[in-house]
Design a protein around this motif. Structure first.
Motif, PDB file in Angstrom:
ATOM      1  N   ALA A 183     -11.851  25.245 -92.544  1.00 30.10           N
ATOM      2  CA  ALA A 183     -10.490  25.092 -92.034  1.00 30.10           C
ATOM      3  C   ALA A 183     -10.499  25.259 -90.522  1.00 30.10           C
ATOM      4  O   ALA A 183     -11.397  25.898 -89.974  1.00 30.10           O
ATOM      5  CB  ALA A 183      -9.602  26.161 -92.647  1.00 30.10           C
ATOM      6  N   GLY A 185      -9.916  26.680 -87.009  1.00 27.71           N
ATOM      7  CA  GLY A 185      -9.744  28.055 -86.538  1.00 27.71           C
ATOM      8  C   GLY A 185     -10.641  29.073 -87.208  1.00 27.71           C
ATOM      9  O   GLY A 185     -10.541  30.264 -86.924  1.00 27.71           O
ATOM     10  N   THR A 186     -11.503  28.618 -88.134  1.00 27.88           N
ATOM     11  CA  THR A 186     -12.374  29.595 -88.804  1.00 27.88           C
ATOM     12  C   THR A 186     -13.715  29.700 -88.078  1.00 27.88           C
ATOM     13  O   THR A 186     -14.108  28.806 -87.336  1.00 27.88           O
ATOM     14  CB  THR A 186     -12.670  29.202 -90.266  1.00 27.88           C
ATOM     15  OG1 THR A 186     -13.093  27.848 -90.285  1.00 27.88           O
ATOM     16  CG2 THR A 186     -11.490  29.397 -91.158  1.00 27.88           C
ATOM     17  N   TYR A 190     -18.427  33.573 -90.773  1.00 27.81           N
ATOM     18  CA  TYR A 190     -17.743  34.309 -91.824  1.00 27.81           C
ATOM     19  C   TYR A 190     -17.415  33.444 -93.046  1.00 27.81           C
ATOM     20  O   TYR A 190     -16.726  33.883 -93.954  1.00 27.81           O
ATOM     21  CB  TYR A 190     -16.453  34.937 -91.287  1.00 27.81           C
ATOM     22  CG  TYR A 190     -16.699  35.938 -90.189  1.00 27.81           C
ATOM     23  CD1 TYR A 190     -17.353  37.136 -90.480  1.00 27.81           C
ATOM     24  CD2 TYR A 190     -16.320  35.687 -88.882  1.00 27.81           C
ATOM     25  CE1 TYR A 190     -17.602  38.067 -89.479  1.00 27.81           C
ATOM     26  CE2 TYR A 190     -16.560  36.607 -87.877  1.00 27.81           C
ATOM     27  CZ  TYR A 190     -17.202  37.797 -88.184  1.00 27.81           C
ATOM     28  OH  TYR A 190     -17.449  38.707 -87.206  1.00 27.81           O
ATOM     29  N   SER A 191     -17.893  32.189 -93.057  1.00 30.81           N
ATOM     30  CA  SER A 191     -17.567  31.303 -94.177  1.00 30.81           C
ATOM     31  C   SER A 191     -18.322  31.715 -95.426  1.00 30.81           C
ATOM     32  O   SER A 191     -19.454  32.166 -95.355  1.00 30.81           O
ATOM     33  CB  SER A 191     -17.931  29.865 -93.833  1.00 30.81           C
ATOM     34  OG  SER A 191     -17.183  29.471 -92.741  1.00 30.81           O
ATOM     35  N   ASP A 192     -17.683  31.504 -96.571  1.00 30.91           N
ATOM     36  CA  ASP A 192     -18.323  31.834 -97.844  1.00 30.91           C
ATOM     37  C   ASP A 192     -19.164  30.650 -98.316  1.00 30.91           C
ATOM     38  O   ASP A 192     -19.036  29.539 -97.787  1.00 30.91           O
ATOM     39  CB  ASP A 192     -17.257  32.179 -98.889  1.00 30.91           C
ATOM     40  CG  ASP A 192     -16.319  31.040 -99.126  1.00 30.91           C
ATOM     41  OD1 ASP A 192     -16.322  30.480-100.212  1.00 30.91           O
ATOM     42  OD2 ASP A 192     -15.596  30.651 -98.175  1.00 30.91           O
ATOM     43  N   THR A 195     -17.209  27.392 -99.497  1.00 30.34           N
ATOM     44  CA  THR A 195     -16.642  26.597 -98.407  1.00 30.34           C
ATOM     45  C   THR A 195     -17.760  25.845 -97.679  1.00 30.34           C
ATOM     46  O   THR A 195     -17.630  24.650 -97.396  1.00 30.34           O
ATOM     47  CB  THR A 195     -15.884  27.521 -97.423  1.00 30.34           C
ATOM     48  OG1 THR A 195     -14.995  28.327 -98.170  1.00 30.34           O
ATOM     49  CG2 THR A 195     -15.129  26.748 -96.387  1.00 30.34           C
TER      50      THR A 195
END
Lengths: 207, 249
Positions: A183, A185-186, A190-192, A195
């Motif tokens: 998404a 702004g991410t 820290y993405s899983d 995703t």
């Protein structure tokens, strides 16, 4: 004299119980809201009561798209007439339809399922507005279904279920779903895994 | 004085949205079942959002609180992506999580149940008969929690059961030999179990899982065995699990 909640007048007790039935409202907040209503002037309180009454008496769900409508007895709501039914965007809740509609991206119509498949909460496909969607597809006007369920476990399960039954029964209808991935702004850091996996699978070429 | 952060590993079983952008979730870990609040987790820019999903094995840091523990950091260890790609497997996984939730003990060490759940979830997508994996999971879970089913001996007289059809009672969690069954006249409370079904349960009890494949089991035989175990589970926990009806799909 009795003490505690039981000493309150029955009307106030009823109001507290009514407020605590709302989502996110606990007994303490319900008490606070009830005392606020008591302290308000009569006109303001009656306005609120009237608004609640009108919502329940005048509004219902469209028999075709299951969106909110004031023509609850007719087969199609005004919204169904306005929009093209060639492209239907299937969403979980009314609020999702409103969000997409406000963005102005989707020009077709919506179908609101009123929930998602959630076995842990005892919600199966029979409790959703799937039958109404099938009735719409039987009219033969639809060319594409856009599955816009939430990217949660329940939303994905709902999407998979709809994909299965629609692709089996309506071979001519194109089935698409909203893109999955990172998404705006991410932080990649820290993405899983889910995703990232989706982002890699749905990567696009840079023109 | 500020309470220091604690560290925990476990599987997220349920998530609910709370207020504007918070999520409340249930975690089953070695320490039992715990509820947490992840503030701002619904926001797309949140570092927690993607990790807080049911069926994620996570490591987290939290601040203990009298009400809900608030998480400060969450990292996925395993997301079981293969399960999340198949509708039927999602339903089966949810059943296993609800079952584990219902049989988790509050104050005991739950590490072996958690490993059993994780291993079953890791293997189920490769399994030729996923319902067999669930049957083994159900059987082992009951055994571990002290509700193991008595398969080799009669629950009434303790005599070894002969090779023939016997009656199973979910109330007592085992079989009756022919003599005890006839003398007790327990027909209405018991279910007749064939030699074939008993063989499946005996093989599982002996942990000879490889032999199960050579038995060429049919879905119907496994389903009948699962019904016996599910009746026992219902009697133990006192309610029917919500996910039971979905686990056979």
């Amino acid at each position: 004299m009795t003490s505690g909640k039981n000493s309150l007048p029955v009307e106030v007790q009823k109001l507290i119980i009514a407020f605590s039935s709302l989502p996110g409202i606990g007994p303490k907040t319900a008490q606070r809201l009830s005392y606020f209503v008591l302290s308000q002037n009569k006109e303001e309180t009656l306005k609120l009561a009237e608004a609640l009454k009108e919502v329940k008496e005048n509004l219902g769900y469209c028999k075709t798209c299951c969106f909110i409508t004031s023509d609850k007895d007719s087969e199609n709501c005004g919204y169904c007439y306005e929009k093209e039914s060639e492209q239907i965007c299937v969403v979980e809740n009314v609020i999702d339809a409103i969000t997409i509609e406000m963005s102005g991206i989707h020009k077709g119509s919506f179908h609101v399922l009123h929930g998602a498949i959630s076995p842990m909460n005892g919600i199966g496909p029979e409790k959703l507005k799937v039958e109404e969607l099938m009735k719409r597809l039987n009219r033969g006007e639809t060319k594409e279904i856009i599955l816009a369920t939430n990217p949660t476990l329940e939303g994905e399960a709902t999407g998979m279920y709809l994909n299965k039954i629609i692709s089996e029964n309506y071979k001519n209808i194109k089935l698409t779903r909203l893109a999955r991935g990172l998404a705006s702004g991410t932080d990649l850091e820290y993405s899983d895994f889910n995703t990232l996996s989706n982002a890699f699978q749905n990567r696009t070429s840079i023109d | 004085m500020k309470t220091p952060n604690k560290h925990l590993k476990g599987i997220i079983t349920r998530c609910t949205n709370y207020k504007e952008s918070d999520r409340i979730f249930t975690l089953i870990s070695d320490d039992g079942i715990m509820k947490f609040i992840a503030r701002g987790a619904k926001k797309p820019s949140s570092k927690l959002s993607g990790h807080i999903e049911p069926l994620n094995y996570v490591a987290l840091y939290y601040r203990p609180s009298k009400s809900l523990n608030s998480v400060s950091q969450v990292e996925s260890i395993h997301s079981f992506l293969e399960i999340k790609k198949e509708y039927n497997l999602i339903l089966k996984a949810q059943y296993m999580m609800e079952l584990a939730e219902s049989l988790f003990s509050e104050n005991d060490d739950n590490s072996s149940i958690l490993s059993l759940l994780i291993n079953t979830l890791r293997n189920i997508h490769n399994s030729k008969i996923p319902t067999l994996d669930i049957l083994i999971f159900e059987f082992e879970l009951l055994k571990h929690q002290g509700f193991g089913i008595s398969i080799f001996d009669c629950t009434n007289c303790d005599k070894e059961l002969e090779r023939s059809d016997h009656y199973f009672s979910s109330n007592v969690g085992g079989f009756y030999c022919t003599t005890c069954f006839e003398s007790k006249r327990l027909l209405d409370q018991s279910v007749k179990v064939t030699v074939g079904q008993q063989l499946i349960l005996r093989t599982i009890a002996r942990k000879n899982y490889k032999d199960l494949i050579s038995l060429n089991l049919s879905e119907k035989e496994i389903s009948n065995c699962r019904k016996l175990i599910q009746n026992s589970i219902r009697d133990i926990i006192g309610v029917q699990l919500k996910t039971v009806k979905f686990s056979d799909l």
